[in-house]
Design an enzyme around this catalytic site. Structure first.
Site, short mmCIF file in Angstrom:
data_model
loop_
_atom_site.label_atom_id
_atom_site.label_comp_id
_atom_site.label_asym_id
_atom_site.label_seq_id
_atom_site.Cartn_x
_atom_site.Cartn_y
_atom_site.Cartn_z
N GLU A 15 3.16 -8.83 10.74
CA GLU A 15 2.19 -7.78 10.45
C GLU A 15 0.77 -8.31 10.54
O GLU A 15 -0.14 -7.59 10.97
CB GLU A 15 2.46 -7.21 9.05
CG GLU A 15 1.80 -5.85 8.80
CD GLU A 15 0.38 -5.94 8.31
OE1 GLU A 15 -0.32 -4.90 8.33
OE2 GLU A 15 -0.06 -7.03 7.88
N GLU A 16 0.58 -9.55 10.14
CA GLU A 16 -0.77 -10.12 10.14
C GLU A 16 -1.17 -10.68 11.50
O GLU A 16 -2.31 -11.09 11.68
CB GLU A 16 -0.87 -11.25 9.08
CG GLU A 16 -0.58 -10.81 7.65
CD GLU A 16 -1.64 -9.91 7.05
OE1 GLU A 16 -2.57 -9.50 7.79
OE2 GLU A 16 -1.54 -9.62 5.85
N GLU B 64 2.37 -1.72 1.39
CA GLU B 64 1.08 -2.40 1.47
C GLU B 64 0.23 -2.12 0.23
O GLU B 64 0.35 -1.06 -0.39
CB GLU B 64 0.31 -1.91 2.71
CG GLU B 64 0.82 -2.43 4.02
CD GLU B 64 0.36 -3.85 4.32
OE1 GLU B 64 -0.46 -4.41 3.55
OE2 GLU B 64 0.82 -4.41 5.32
N HIS C 265 -6.22 -11.71 1.29
CA HIS C 265 -6.86 -12.52 2.33
C HIS C 265 -7.93 -13.46 1.78
O HIS C 265 -8.57 -14.18 2.56
CB HIS C 265 -7.45 -11.66 3.45
CG HIS C 265 -6.43 -10.91 4.24
ND1 HIS C 265 -6.69 -10.42 5.51
CD2 HIS C 265 -5.16 -10.54 3.97
CE1 HIS C 265 -5.62 -9.78 5.96
NE2 HIS C 265 -4.68 -9.84 5.04
N ASP D 267 4.96 -12.28 6.25
CA ASP D 267 4.00 -13.21 6.84
C ASP D 267 2.65 -13.05 6.14
O ASP D 267 2.33 -12.00 5.57
CB ASP D 267 3.88 -13.02 8.34
CG ASP D 267 3.33 -11.65 8.74
OD1 ASP D 267 3.81 -10.64 8.18
OD2 ASP D 267 2.43 -11.59 9.60
#
EC number: 3.5.1.18
Length: 389
Positions: A144-145, A173, A362, A80
């Site tokens: 996760e987000e 990650e 992001h 995700d």
């Protein structure tokens, strides 16, 4: 370990797989086709796959080898991604998986579809070419987000209920701030958010003695909290931090003392503290201010995760050796940064994190170096060979 098979299928290209995954629009909690793609690829390589969906979240469990084997290496990651932000600001299609300037561009390129592609490719090639005496497990979530309530936690709950287990786990990650190979995470700080509502008595600003102004009380409370030194850190953690993140009254009038004021703080804390101990401290400070100003102070707390540490040892040494062999850099063992799903995995088995450089995660025009993806796959491959040697 068995010898390499001469008729083994062609190696999986992790950069190509990254492109395919980016083209799956999997903004939390949408699956977007990413897990379907991975399940098909893993099943074709002999992995037993199970969709462990819970709530509105899609998750994938994949295992090669015998269930319950005492030597089971696990990878954890997520497909995700965060929302696009201002799509007009992107110079490439956000879900295009565009290749240019030696990089792959698109949402999730860094965080963390490239990491998932690298460990999936490494795991598939490893079990095909040198089948180990043991098992390899991949746990991949779509949450996760987001709130992370029905993601990795759902996978771990299902594993517990069905007797599945990882002996150790590596979370893929992005861990490197600037240079590939410079940092391994062996723990994470905890995260706690506290929400305060101070209630007084509304009144006219010309007659403050007839009101109970919640604003000075809130200002005093926020000052007490933000000026307090929580600790000085320790051997593995930086000092804990508290940030005031909101102060709101919603009062448009200049001649009215409002009845309420709200504020919130976020604490990133090391293993000197726990969520419970910090909650007790916050409550005590709120009670002192309530008594001093004769107002009511309500507080609610959300603990996103406790701090944890995987002490340096065999697991971190093995990962460090693989990173150094591929990058010629000795990685720092760190607990910096925000939270990750390692905070859930640590209750299941020893866990460390290693992945790519996270500079653009992001951001608009998120992108990843193609060379780094291949390097990451090589590191993960070395780790698997070392673990099962």
């Amino acid at each position: 370990m068995a010898q390499t098979h001469s008729n083994a299928p062609a190696a999986i290209d992790p950069a190509d797989l990254t492109v395919q995954l980016i083209r799956c629009p999997s903004v939390t909690p949408e699956e977007g086709g990413a897990l379907v793609l991975l399940q098909s690829l893993l099943e074709s390589a002999g992995f037993t796959c199970t969709r462990v969906d819970r709530g509105a979240v899609s998750n994938l469990f994949a295992r090669w080898g015998a269930k319950g084997h005492p030597h089971t290496f696990g990878f954890n990651g997520h497909t995700d991604v965060v929302p696009l932000g201002d799509e007009a600001s992107w110079t490439v299609p956000p879900f295009g998986g565009v290749i240019k300037d030696g990089q792959i561009w698109g949402r999730g390129a860094t965080d963390m579809k490239s990491g998932v592609a690298a460990f999936a490719a490494a795991a598939i090639d490893f079990v095909r070419q040198t089948p180990p005496d043991g098992a390899v497990i991949l746990t991949i979530t779509g949450d996760e987000e987001g709130d992370a309530v029905d993601g990795t936690t759902a996978l771990l709950d299902w594993m517990r209920d069905t007797g599945e287990a990882m002996s150790v786990c590596l979370v893929g990650e992005p861990t490197c701030p600037e240079r590939m190979g410079e940092m391994i995470k062996i723990g994470r700080r905890g995260s706690l958010t506290a929400f305060f509502t101070v209630t007084g008595v509304q009144g006219h600003s010309a007659y403050p003695h007839r009101a109970k102004n919640p604003l000075p009380a809130m200002a005093r409370l926020m000052d007490r909290l933000s000026s307090h030194e929580l600790d000085k850190g320790n051997d593995h953690f930086d000092p804990s931090t508290l940030a005031v993140v909101t102060i709101d009254t919603g009062n448009p009038a200049t001649n009215v003392i409002p009845a309420q004021c709200r504020a919130s703080v976020n604490i990133r804390f090391n293993d000197i503290h726990s969520g419970a101990s910090l909650t007790d401290w916050l409550r005590a400070e709120a009670d002192k201010v309530a008594a001093e100003f004769d107002v009511q102070v309500a507080m609610t707390v959300k603990i996103s995760g406790e701090s944890f540490l995987t002490p340096p040892g065999d697991l971190s040494d093995m990962v460090s050796a693989a990173v150094q062999a591929e990058t010629n850099i000795v990685p720092v063992l760190s607990t910096s940064g925000g939270t990750s799903d390692a905070r859930f995995v640590k209750d299941h088995c020893p866990v460390v994190e290693f992945g790519l450089v996270g500079r653009t995660m992001h951001q608009v025009d998120e992108r990843v170096e193609i060379a780094h993806i291949h390097q990451l796959k090589a590191i993960y491959s070395r780790i698997l060979h070392s673990y099962f040697r």
